[in-house]
Motif scaffolding. Structure first.
Motif, PDB file in Angstrom:
ATOM      1  N   UNK A  36       4.882  18.866 -23.653  1.00  0.00           N
ATOM      2  CA  UNK A  36       5.484  19.559 -22.461  1.00  0.00           C
ATOM      3  C   UNK A  36       5.504  18.563 -21.254  1.00  0.00           C
ATOM      4  N   UNK A  37       6.468  19.043 -20.187  1.00  0.00           N
ATOM      5  CA  UNK A  37       6.642  18.049 -18.927  1.00  0.00           C
ATOM      6  C   UNK A  37       5.516  18.224 -18.058  1.00  0.00           C
ATOM      7  N   UNK A  38       4.738  19.293 -18.253  1.00  0.00           N
ATOM      8  CA  UNK A  38       3.395  19.251 -17.261  1.00  0.00           C
ATOM      9  C   UNK A  38       3.949  20.343 -16.129  1.00  0.00           C
ATOM     10  N   UNK A  39       5.099  20.706 -15.918  1.00  0.00           N
ATOM     11  CA  UNK A  39       5.384  21.723 -15.009  1.00  0.00           C
ATOM     12  C   UNK A  39       4.931  23.114 -15.147  1.00  0.00           C
ATOM     13  N   UNK A  40       5.019  23.734 -16.524  1.00  0.00           N
ATOM     14  CA  UNK A  40       4.941  24.948 -16.793  1.00  0.00           C
ATOM     15  C   UNK A  40       3.340  24.963 -16.643  1.00  0.00           C
TER      16      UNK A  40
END
Length: 333
Positions: A36-40
């Protein structure tokens, strides 16, 4: 002396924000591990950290309060407890002394019903229901307070033939919260104030004016202590004279009793469409009634005389300033 180098709350602030930062970073790493992008991950980690820090703050900031518990004893429990039995006997004696049921009318149940059927005279009968609770039950026994109460089993009232009793179509109309608010506002006007009092054992201050005589079966724990009933009765019945709590008509009889006193003895007037709200044109007082809770607003110089006049007809406890009424706490100037 205030610690300038270590302001109050600094340590907890560091811990609080540290938890938030730690869980946020963990969330980002977990999110990236799963491509993942790390945002969630940052969002979910921050939410988890916020919950953990709030929980920690609750433990540190709020002292644990011991609940004040009242334990209701069942019949088997109170019959085994001498203090509970005495509390019930004390309450029973108090009610008898006030003429709630009449001991001199005692009759065996079967004889009472047979006589009623033979003469064609209708009656109602039911059981007295002793109740005992222990206040402060969570504390050691030396802090316990036993409270006895006696009610009428209105849910199982019968007539002379054993059929369920049919009562008069009566109702009670206590005041509303809107009328109470108006009375309190009136008490806040310049020169006015508001005071409150409770009617003591309100219902039994009224006679039970039911269509047919009502009889009660007296349980053994309320029999006379001199033993005079022991060899004579198995199910002693006494005439119920006053509107004991639990009788389906008791609320209406108390309300009529109190209203008659206000109108005929104290010079009050009903306010149309506002039940249990009374105006006193001479003294300019406004009385609000919710069952046994009395709230009086109006000119300060008229208060004392009103309460003294009321005490001649109604048993009330200590008069005090407005504090708690209809489940709400009030703070007044």
């Amino acid at each position: 002396k205030e610690n300038i180098l270590m302001p109050e709350g600094l340590i907890f602030g560091l811990v609080d924000n540290g938890i938030l930062a730690f869980t946020t970073l963990i969330g980002i790493d977990i999110d990236k591990y799963f491509k993942g992008s790390g945002i969630h991950g940052a969002i979910y980690g921050a939410l988890l950290g916020n919950s953990l820090s709030d929980f920690l703050g609750a433990l540190l900031d709020f002292p644990l309060m011991t609940a004040l518990v009242a334990k209701l004893l069942d019949r088997r429990e109170y019959r085994r407890d001498p203090r509970a039995k005495q509390a019930i006997r004390d309450e029973g004696k108090s009610l008898v002394d006030q003429g709630t049921w009449l001991l001199h009318t005692v009759t065996e149940k079967q004889e009472l019903l047979s006589r009623a059927r033979a003469t064609g005279k209708k009656l109602h009968y039911g059981d007295l229901n002793p109740i005992c609770s222990i206040k402060f039950y969570e504390l050691p026994p030396n802090h316990w307070i036993y409270k006895g109460r006696i009610t009428f089993r209105g849910d199982n009232t019968r007539d002379e033939d054993g059929a369920y009793a049919v009562f008069q179509e009566l109702s009670a109309s206590p005041t509303s919260i809107q009328d109470a608010n108006c009375a309190i506002a009136y008490g806040l006007m310049i020169g006015n104030r508001t005071t409150t009092a409770d009617a003591v054992k309100a219902y039994i201050q009224a006679l039970l004016r039911s269509k047919y005589p009502t009889w009660v079966r007296v349980p053994r724990e309320l029999w006379p202590e001199d033993g005079s009933w022991d060899s004579k009765y198995t199910q002693p019945m006494c005439l119920l004279e006053r509107a004991l709590y639990g009788t389906p008509e008791s609320g209406a009889h108390w309300e009529k009793h109190f209203t008659d006193i206000v109108l005929n003895k104290l010079g009050g007037e009903k306010i149309p469409d506002h039940p249990s709200l009374f105006w006193f044109p001479t003294s300019k007082l406004l009385l609000t009634v919710y069952v046994d809770d009395l709230l009086l607003s109006g000119p300060t110089n008229a208060y004392d005389q009103f309460w003294e006049n009321l005490k001649e007809h109604v048993n009330i406890d200590t008069v005090g300033p407005l504090d708690r009424f209809l489940g709400r706490n009030h703070i007044t100037p």
